[in-house]
Design an enzyme around this catalytic site. Structure first.
Site, PDB file in Angstrom:
ATOM      1  N   SER A   1       0.800  -1.222   0.000  1.00  0.00           N
ATOM      2  CA  SER A   1       0.000   0.000   0.000  1.00  0.00           C
ATOM      3  C   SER A   1       0.834   1.274   0.000  1.00  0.00           C
ATOM      4  O   SER A   1       0.368   2.324  -0.460  1.00  0.00           O
ATOM      5  CB  SER A   1      -0.932   0.005   1.215  1.00  0.00           C
ATOM      6  OG  SER A   1      -0.212  -0.203   2.422  1.00  0.00           O
TER       7      SER A   1
ATOM      8  N   HIS B   1      -0.812   5.737   6.722  1.00  0.00           N
ATOM      9  CA  HIS B   1      -0.264   5.752   5.371  1.00  0.00           C
ATOM     10  C   HIS B   1       0.076   7.186   4.966  1.00  0.00           C
ATOM     11  O   HIS B   1      -0.499   8.131   5.480  1.00  0.00           O
ATOM     12  CB  HIS B   1      -1.259   5.162   4.364  1.00  0.00           C
ATOM     13  CG  HIS B   1      -1.376   3.682   4.429  1.00  0.00           C
ATOM     14  ND1 HIS B   1      -2.245   3.045   5.295  1.00  0.00           N
ATOM     15  CD2 HIS B   1      -0.724   2.700   3.755  1.00  0.00           C
ATOM     16  CE1 HIS B   1      -2.132   1.727   5.136  1.00  0.00           C
ATOM     17  NE2 HIS B   1      -1.209   1.505   4.205  1.00  0.00           N
TER      18      HIS B   1
END
Length: 266
Positions: free
Chosen positions: A44, A248
Site C-alpha cells: 500500500s 499511510h
C-alpha cells in the site's frame, strides 16, 4: 548501472555516430525506444493508499503515488503499476510479476510491513493499550529479524529471475511518530517509540537484503523527519476515515517523501 548514467552513455554514443543529424522526429523516436521500461511492485505504500485519486477499489492505486509521479516526470518506454494494498511478499511473487521481462529497465518495490503484521500491531496498540502494544511490537520485531529476510530474498530472487538487467529500487518505510511531539491524546510515548523502533528494524533488514541482491535501497526516513504524526506538518495519516488510510502517507507524503527518494535512487 544507474539509469541516468546509462541514458547519458547512450546519448554520447549517438553523438559519436553522427545520429544527431537525423530529423528531430526520428531522434525523439530513438530516445523513446531507449528509455527504460518501468514496473512498480509492492504494498500500500507503493500503491498510494492514503493519497487519494484511486484508479481502482481493490488495490487502491493512486494517481498521486510515487510510481505515477516518477513515470509522469520521466516518460518511461512503458509503465506497469501492479502494487496493491495489503500485499505481502507471496502476493508480489504470485500476482504482481507478470509485466516483468528481460527488457524491463527499472523496478520499484516496498514490501515487508504486512508480512510483519504491522497493521495488526497498530490496531493492537490503538485499542488495547501500552502493555499489549509492547508485546505485539516485540512479536513483530521477532518476525522481522527471524523470518522476513528469507521472505524478502524470495521476492528479490523472483524479480532478478524475470528481469536480470533491471535496476531495482527498494523503498523503505517512514517512522510514524515524532517523539515528544504535539499529540496530547492517543498512544503513550513508550508505544510510539516502540512502533518507530520496529519500523527502523524493518528498514535495516530490508536495506541489508536489498544490498546483498545488488539493489538500491531508498530510505525515506530523513525525508519524513519533521512530517511524522504528532508533528506540525504531518505527511502521514493517524487514525482516520476511511480507516484503511490510517498510518499511510498523504499525497504530500508521496510527493515530498517517496517521490524524491525514488528519483534520487535512479
Amino acid at each position: 548501472m544507474k539509469l541516468r548514467r546509462w541514458a547519458a552513455t547512450a546519448t554520447a554514443v549517438s553523438v559519436f555516430l553522427g545520429l544527431t543529424t537525423l530529423t528531430s522526429g526520428v531522434a525523439n523516436a530513438d530516445q523513446a525506444e531507449a528509455a527504460p521500461s518501468y514496473v512498480a511492485l509492492g504494498d500500500s505504500y507503493s500503491s498510494g493508499v492514503g493519497a487519494g485519486d484511486y484508479e481502482d477499489d481493490t488495490c487502491k492505486r493512486s494517481a498521486n503515488a510515487y510510481p505515477h509521479l516518477w513515470a509522469n516526470a520521466n516518460s518511461p518506454a512503458s509503465f506497469d503499476f501492479t502494487a496493491c494494498s495489503g500485499a505481502v511478499t507471496d502476493d508480489v511473487i504470485n500476482n504482481q510479476l507478470g509485466p516483468l521481462t528481460e527488457s524491463t529497465g527499472l523496478v520499484s518495490i516496498s514490501i515487508g510491513g504486512n508480512d510483519a503484521g504491522f497493521a495488526d500491531a497498530m490496531t493492537t496498540c490503538v485499542l488495547q493499550g501500552e502493555s499489549a502494544c509492547m508485546t505485539r511490537m516485540e512479536e513483530a520485531r521477532s518476525y522481522v529479524t527471524g523470518t522476513l529476510p528469507g521472505k524478502l530474498d524470495g521476492v528479490y530472487d523472483a524479480i532478478s529471475g524475470k528481469s536480470p538487467s533491471a535496476e531495482v529500487v527498494v523503498l523503505g518505510y517512514p517512522r510514524l511518530y515524532k517523539l515528544q511531539g504535539e499529540c496530547s491524546v492517543g498512544l503513550s510515548e513508550k508505544s510510539r517509540e516502540a512502533i518507530n523502533s520496529v519500523a527502523d528494524e524493518i528498514n535495516d533488514v530490508t536495506a541489508k537484503r536489498a544490498a546483498d541482491h545488488g539493489f538500491t535501497f531508498a530510505d525515506v526516513r530523513d525525508a519524513f523527519t519533521g512530517h511524522e504524526i504528532c508533528s506540525s506538518d504531518e505527511w502521514l495519516h493517524s487514525v482516520t476515515f476511511p480507516i484503511g488510510d490510517s498510518y499511510h502517507p498523504t499525497a504530500a507524503g508521496q510527493s515530498g517523501g517517496y517521490y524524491p527518494a525514488m528519483d534520487s535512487a535512479v
